[in-house]
Design a protein around this motif. Sequence first.
Motif, PDB file in Angstrom:
ATOM      1  N   UNK A  18       0.837  -1.202   0.000  1.00  0.00           N
ATOM      2  CA  UNK A  18       0.000   0.000   0.000  1.00  0.00           C
ATOM      3  C   UNK A  18       0.867   1.246   0.000  1.00  0.00           C
ATOM      4  N   UNK A  19       0.307   2.295  -0.575  1.00  0.00           N
ATOM      5  CA  UNK A  19       0.972   3.594  -0.595  1.00  0.00           C
ATOM      6  C   UNK A  19       0.165   4.561   0.254  1.00  0.00           C
ATOM      7  N   UNK A  20       0.786   5.135   1.272  1.00  0.00           N
ATOM      8  CA  UNK A  20       0.150   6.124   2.130  1.00  0.00           C
ATOM      9  C   UNK A  20       0.443   7.511   1.563  1.00  0.00           C
ATOM     10  N   UNK A  21      -0.549   8.084   0.893  1.00  0.00           N
ATOM     11  CA  UNK A  21      -0.342   9.364   0.210  1.00  0.00           C
ATOM     12  C   UNK A  21      -0.140  10.516   1.193  1.00  0.00           C
ATOM     13  N   UNK A  22      -0.665  10.407   2.404  1.00  0.00           N
ATOM     14  CA  UNK A  22      -0.472  11.461   3.398  1.00  0.00           C
ATOM     15  C   UNK A  22       0.968  11.514   3.886  1.00  0.00           C
ATOM     16  N   UNK A  23       1.605  10.339   3.955  1.00  0.00           N
ATOM     17  CA  UNK A  23       2.982  10.271   4.446  1.00  0.00           C
ATOM     18  C   UNK A  23       4.006  10.145   3.325  1.00  0.00           C
ATOM     19  N   UNK A  24       3.563   9.744   2.124  1.00  0.00           N
ATOM     20  CA  UNK A  24       4.494   9.528   1.028  1.00  0.00           C
ATOM     21  C   UNK A  24       5.360   8.305   1.244  1.00  0.00           C
ATOM     22  N   UNK A  25       4.792   7.235   1.841  1.00  0.00           N
ATOM     23  CA  UNK A  25       5.560   6.042   2.170  1.00  0.00           C
ATOM     24  C   UNK A  25       4.805   4.772   1.771  1.00  0.00           C
ATOM     25  N   UNK A  26       5.587   3.704   1.588  1.00  0.00           N
ATOM     26  CA  UNK A  26       5.059   2.409   1.154  1.00  0.00           C
ATOM     27  C   UNK A  26       5.124   1.399   2.295  1.00  0.00           C
ATOM     28  N   UNK A  27       4.115   0.494   2.324  1.00  0.00           N
ATOM     29  CA  UNK A  27       4.057  -0.520   3.371  1.00  0.00           C
ATOM     30  C   UNK A  27       3.586  -1.858   2.790  1.00  0.00           C
ATOM     31  N   UNK A  28       4.082  -2.934   3.375  1.00  0.00           N
ATOM     32  CA  UNK A  28       3.582  -4.263   3.051  1.00  0.00           C
ATOM     33  C   UNK A  28       3.704  -5.123   4.300  1.00  0.00           C
ATOM     34  N   UNK A  29       3.448  -6.422   4.158  1.00  0.00           N
ATOM     35  CA  UNK A  29       3.585  -7.348   5.271  1.00  0.00           C
ATOM     36  C   UNK A  29       4.068  -8.688   4.738  1.00  0.00           C
ATOM     37  N   UNK A  30       4.506  -9.530   5.633  1.00  0.00           N
ATOM     38  CA  UNK A  30       4.863 -10.880   5.250  1.00  0.00           C
ATOM     39  C   UNK A  30       3.594 -11.666   4.956  1.00  0.00           C
ATOM     40  N   UNK A  31       3.717 -12.830   4.343  1.00  0.00           N
ATOM     41  CA  UNK A  31       2.544 -13.644   4.027  1.00  0.00           C
ATOM     42  C   UNK A  31       1.757 -13.941   5.302  1.00  0.00           C
ATOM     43  N   UNK A  32       0.442 -13.809   5.203  1.00  0.00           N
ATOM     44  CA  UNK A  32      -0.411 -14.069   6.358  1.00  0.00           C
ATOM     45  C   UNK A  32      -1.186 -12.834   6.756  1.00  0.00           C
ATOM     46  N   UNK A  33      -2.465 -13.025   7.062  1.00  0.00           N
ATOM     47  CA  UNK A  33      -3.343 -11.898   7.359  1.00  0.00           C
ATOM     48  C   UNK A  33      -2.961 -11.166   8.646  1.00  0.00           C
ATOM     49  N   UNK A  34      -2.379 -11.868   9.610  1.00  0.00           N
ATOM     50  CA  UNK A  34      -2.141 -11.282  10.924  1.00  0.00           C
ATOM     51  C   UNK A  34      -0.732 -10.720  11.086  1.00  0.00           C
ATOM     52  N   UNK A  35       0.055 -10.712  10.025  1.00  0.00           N
ATOM     53  CA  UNK A  35       1.407 -10.175  10.112  1.00  0.00           C
ATOM     54  C   UNK A  35       1.362  -8.641  10.208  1.00  0.00           C
ATOM     55  N   UNK A  36       2.284  -8.043  10.949  1.00  0.00           N
ATOM     56  CA  UNK A  36       2.312  -6.571  11.047  1.00  0.00           C
ATOM     57  C   UNK A  36       2.868  -5.940   9.771  1.00  0.00           C
TER      58      UNK A  36
END
Length: 210
Positions: A18-36
């Motif tokens: 995901x791209x956070x347009x308010x912060x100008x930063x990208x995020x993802x997680x490891x495989x699995x729904x409950x990963x941070x």
Amino acid sequence: MGFMTAPSGGGDFKVFVSYNAKAGRWYTKRDGKDEPLFEVTDMTAVFDMPGLKTGWFKFSAGVAPEKVMDPSFTAAAANPGQDFKRGFVIDLFSDKNLLGVREFSSTASIVIDAMNDLYDAWMAAPEVAAGQLPVVRCVGVFPVTNKHGTNYQPKFEIVGWTDRPEALGESDQPATAAPTQVAQAPAATPPTPAAHMPPPAAAAPGAPLF
């Protein structure tokens, strides 16, 4: 031209970036729904441009987005209801930066504008005829201020080309398929990137980009 018009104003689970347009930063997680979530500091990946799709999306916190996909770039699906917005979805791949295949989707107009520019650059490249996919880097972000405040538009750059990675599977779209829909012209890009996301450090000679 691009691939869709920026907007004016449930599917299967897939690990996302995901791209956070308010912060100008990208995020993802490891495989699995409950990963941070963790921040992607070098957003460089193979973009599955032939698999790019448009449609209607409804994003809700903590769950996968609801999607109603268009039959094609030139035939939009009917609006499924309140809170759905026009957007796109595309698969990205990078073992190094994303830990595998990740789904990227957005309904934000500034992100759609950036993707339109990337789409046009991809379609104009001779490598498309050979079926290669672009290696794309987010080289910076630029502030865009309007009535909703300041958001940060990503700037994409094609930094290489590669054969289709096996992890992306077989493409179900012809590599040279181009939409005829004319997109809204993107806003002028400020000349200096914002400090929210500094450009990634140059890779060492011979080091893999993705």
